[in-house]
Write a protein that holds these residues in place. Structure first.
Motif, PDB file in Angstrom:
ATOM      1  N   VAL A 212      -9.581  -8.204  11.983  1.00 43.52           N
ATOM      2  CA  VAL A 212      -8.472  -8.550  13.039  1.00 43.52           C
ATOM      3  C   VAL A 212      -8.550  -8.310  14.495  1.00 43.52           C
ATOM      4  N   ASP A 213      -8.506  -9.455  15.294  1.00 40.69           N
ATOM      5  CA  ASP A 213      -8.421  -9.044  16.570  1.00 40.69           C
ATOM      6  C   ASP A 213      -7.122  -8.452  17.033  1.00 40.69           C
ATOM      7  N   TRP A 214      -7.209  -7.329  17.657  1.00 40.23           N
ATOM      8  CA  TRP A 214      -5.893  -6.588  17.920  1.00 40.23           C
ATOM      9  C   TRP A 214      -5.652  -6.771  19.415  1.00 40.23           C
ATOM     10  N   THR A 215      -6.153  -7.579  20.218  1.00 38.53           N
ATOM     11  CA  THR A 215      -5.875  -7.625  21.520  1.00 38.53           C
ATOM     12  C   THR A 215      -4.532  -8.038  22.004  1.00 38.53           C
TER      13      THR A 215
ATOM     14  N   PHE B  59       0.845 -12.561  14.695  1.00 37.49           N
ATOM     15  CA  PHE B  59      -0.110 -12.488  15.673  1.00 37.49           C
ATOM     16  C   PHE B  59      -1.449 -12.259  14.980  1.00 37.49           C
ATOM     17  N   GLU B  60      -1.595 -11.647  14.053  1.00 38.36           N
ATOM     18  CA  GLU B  60      -2.938 -11.282  13.573  1.00 38.36           C
ATOM     19  C   GLU B  60      -3.119 -11.829  12.047  1.00 38.36           C
ATOM     20  N   LYS B  61      -3.712 -13.021  11.997  1.00 39.37           N
ATOM     21  CA  LYS B  61      -3.755 -13.604  10.909  1.00 39.37           C
ATOM     22  C   LYS B  61      -4.977 -13.764  10.203  1.00 39.37           C
ATOM     23  N   ASN B  62      -6.163 -13.360  10.796  1.00 35.84           N
ATOM     24  CA  ASN B  62      -7.607 -13.843  10.442  1.00 35.84           C
ATOM     25  C   ASN B  62      -8.157 -12.624   9.728  1.00 35.84           C
ATOM     26  N   GLY B  63      -7.729 -11.638   9.059  1.00 37.54           N
ATOM     27  CA  GLY B  63      -8.255 -10.789   8.654  1.00 37.54           C
ATOM     28  C   GLY B  63      -8.731 -10.932   7.402  1.00 37.54           C
ATOM     29  N   GLN B  64      -9.853 -10.154   6.639  1.00 42.74           N
ATOM     30  CA  GLN B  64     -10.314 -10.167   5.472  1.00 42.74           C
ATOM     31  C   GLN B  64      -9.821  -8.876   4.792  1.00 42.74           C
TER      32      GLN B  64
ATOM     33  N   ILE C 291       3.067  -1.779   6.856  1.00 43.88           N
ATOM     34  CA  ILE C 291       2.085  -1.681   5.525  1.00 43.88           C
ATOM     35  C   ILE C 291       2.772  -2.928   4.514  1.00 43.88           C
ATOM     36  N   GLU C 292       4.089  -2.797   4.432  1.00 49.15           N
ATOM     37  CA  GLU C 292       4.651  -3.785   3.510  1.00 49.15           C
ATOM     38  C   GLU C 292       4.524  -5.377   3.794  1.00 49.15           C
ATOM     39  N   VAL C 293       4.629  -5.484   5.229  1.00 43.77           N
ATOM     40  CA  VAL C 293       4.567  -6.892   5.797  1.00 43.77           C
ATOM     41  C   VAL C 293       2.833  -7.178   5.445  1.00 43.77           C
ATOM     42  N   PHE C 294       1.878  -6.466   5.937  1.00 44.94           N
ATOM     43  CA  PHE C 294       0.660  -6.852   5.912  1.00 44.94           C
ATOM     44  C   PHE C 294       0.237  -6.919   4.428  1.00 44.94           C
ATOM     45  N   ALA C 295       0.678  -6.034   3.622  1.00 44.36           N
ATOM     46  CA  ALA C 295       0.082  -5.998   2.360  1.00 44.36           C
ATOM     47  C   ALA C 295       0.747  -7.455   1.662  1.00 44.36           C
ATOM     48  N   LYS C 296       1.687  -7.738   1.908  1.00 45.49           N
ATOM     49  CA  LYS C 296       2.267  -9.154   1.349  1.00 45.49           C
ATOM     50  C   LYS C 296       1.510 -10.419   1.895  1.00 45.49           C
ATOM     51  N   HIS C 297       1.228 -10.249   3.197  1.00 48.82           N
ATOM     52  CA  HIS C 297       0.603 -11.357   4.077  1.00 48.82           C
ATOM     53  C   HIS C 297      -1.032 -11.526   3.285  1.00 48.82           C
ATOM     54  N   TYR C 298      -1.602 -10.342   3.268  1.00 50.84           N
ATOM     55  CA  TYR C 298      -2.957 -10.279   2.807  1.00 50.84           C
ATOM     56  C   TYR C 298      -3.208 -10.120   1.018  1.00 50.84           C
ATOM     57  N   LYS C 299      -2.032 -10.151   0.538  1.00 50.58           N
ATOM     58  CA  LYS C 299      -1.867 -10.134  -1.064  1.00 50.58           C
ATOM     59  C   LYS C 299      -2.727  -8.931  -1.255  1.00 50.58           C
ATOM     60  N   ILE C 300      -2.388  -7.599  -0.622  1.00 46.73           N
ATOM     61  CA  ILE C 300      -2.798  -6.410  -1.178  1.00 46.73           C
ATOM     62  C   ILE C 300      -1.771  -5.563  -2.089  1.00 46.73           C
ATOM     63  N   ASP C 301      -2.262  -5.390  -3.527  1.00 41.17           N
ATOM     64  CA  ASP C 301      -1.441  -5.054  -4.480  1.00 41.17           C
ATOM     65  C   ASP C 301      -1.282  -3.758  -4.160  1.00 41.17           C
ATOM     66  N   LEU C 302      -0.057  -3.072  -3.583  1.00 37.50           N
ATOM     67  CA  LEU C 302       0.275  -1.818  -3.440  1.00 37.50           C
ATOM     68  C   LEU C 302       0.538  -0.937  -4.695  1.00 37.50           C
ATOM     69  N   SER C 303       0.837  -1.600  -5.851  1.00 39.17           N
ATOM     70  CA  SER C 303       1.221  -0.882  -7.315  1.00 39.17           C
ATOM     71  C   SER C 303      -0.137  -0.195  -7.616  1.00 39.17           C
ATOM     72  N   HIS C 304      -1.356  -0.285  -6.986  1.00 37.86           N
ATOM     73  CA  HIS C 304      -2.394   0.534  -7.360  1.00 37.86           C
ATOM     74  C   HIS C 304      -2.502   1.800  -6.939  1.00 37.86           C
ATOM     75  N   PHE C 305      -1.311   2.131  -5.852  1.00 34.35           N
ATOM     76  CA  PHE C 305      -1.276   3.066  -5.212  1.00 34.35           C
ATOM     77  C   PHE C 305      -0.213   4.215  -5.765  1.00 34.35           C
ATOM     78  N   ASP C 306      -0.440   5.552  -5.733  1.00 31.69           N
ATOM     79  CA  ASP C 306       0.661   6.225  -6.218  1.00 31.69           C
ATOM     80  C   ASP C 306       1.677   6.717  -5.388  1.00 31.69           C
ATOM     81  N   GLY C 307       1.282   6.547  -3.800  1.00 34.88           N
ATOM     82  CA  GLY C 307       2.278   6.944  -2.741  1.00 34.88           C
ATOM     83  C   GLY C 307       1.676   6.292  -1.572  1.00 34.88           C
ATOM     84  N   ILE C 308       2.422   6.100  -0.390  1.00 32.80           N
ATOM     85  CA  ILE C 308       2.179   5.731   0.930  1.00 32.80           C
ATOM     86  C   ILE C 308       2.857   6.732   1.671  1.00 32.80           C
ATOM     87  N   TYR C 309       1.817   7.253   2.598  1.00 30.82           N
ATOM     88  CA  TYR C 309       2.389   8.150   3.662  1.00 30.82           C
ATOM     89  C   TYR C 309       2.101   7.650   5.008  1.00 30.82           C
TER      90      TYR C 309
END
Length: 218
Positions: free
Chosen positions: A27-30, A98-103, A135-153
């Motif tokens: 992602v380009d964070w400029t 603003f940041e849409k082009n990540g992998q 984290i929740e917004v980016f996970a939804k945007h990039y289809k990252i399944d947060l259910s694989h993780f036991d917790g988020i700090y």
């Protein structure tokens, strides 16, 4: 020296992942960095430009501040980065505009880490300098399944220790883990790995993604 892959598949029972630029990357964070700089300048709007530059230099050694520099400045000047966190919580829901082009790291690879943790009775966590909302917004945007993780700090940037070390220690204590059972995976040596090394945790520095095999064999 290559790691012993048998060690990592039979002993490491807890994987801790950074989020931004780790589970997704490229992602380009400029534009985001520009927004942060404008915010911190407005936070000290009563100062002249010269006074503000001097303040930044004294606190961080630089004048163009990234997020970690803003935290450093606020903790030094105000004893807390609460103002920054409040602003982040108000804006993080819009960051994906603003940041849409990540992998994204393949969820098939993440499932391999999950499988090892399940086999050994372990857990997986995300430890991030982002906010929960971010984290929740980016996970939804990039289809990252947060259910694989036991917790988020998320880092609350406490004045006594603004690094992730305190969070790593908390995970160790809460889950009855020894330091040789944990691996931290992140893209930043200073922010992700250095605090882990202080606790003698295993670490893996990733750049532009990673696979399970790379982590356990590199």
């Amino acid at each position: 020296i290559n790691k012993d892959s048998n060690l990592f598949t039979n002993k490491i029972k807890c994987f801790i992942f950074d989020f931004d630029d780790t589970l997704y990357y490229g992602v380009d964070w400029t534009e985001w960095n520009d927004m942060q700089q404008k915010w911190i300048r407005s936070h000290y709007q009563d100062l002249t430009d010269e006074q503000f530059s001097s303040l930044c230099l004294q606190a961080t050694g630089k004048t163009n501040l990234e997020g970690k520099d803003i935290v450093q400045l606020l903790i030094k000047e105000e004893g807390s980065a609460k103002a920054y966190l409040d602003w982040r919580n108000s804006i993080d829901g819009k960051m994906c505009e603003f940041e849409k082009n990540g992998q994204v790291v393949s969820m098939d690879e993440i499932r391999k880490f999950r499988s090892q943790c399940d086999r050994l009775g372990g857990k997986m966590f995300i430890v991030s300098n982002s906010t929960q909302k971010g984290i929740e917004v980016f996970a939804k945007h990039y289809k990252i399944d947060l259910s694989h993780f036991d917790g988020i700090y998320v880092n609350q940037y406490s004045a006594e220790d603004a690094t992730k070390k305190k969070i790593y220690q908390q995970i160790m204590n809460n889950n009855n883990l020894s330091n040789d059972q944990i691996m931290v995976i992140g893209n930043s040596y200073k922010q992700d790995l250095a605090p882990a090394k202080e606790l003698k945790l295993y670490t893996f520095l990733c750049k532009d993604g990673f696979t399970y095999d790379e982590v356990i064999e590199n």
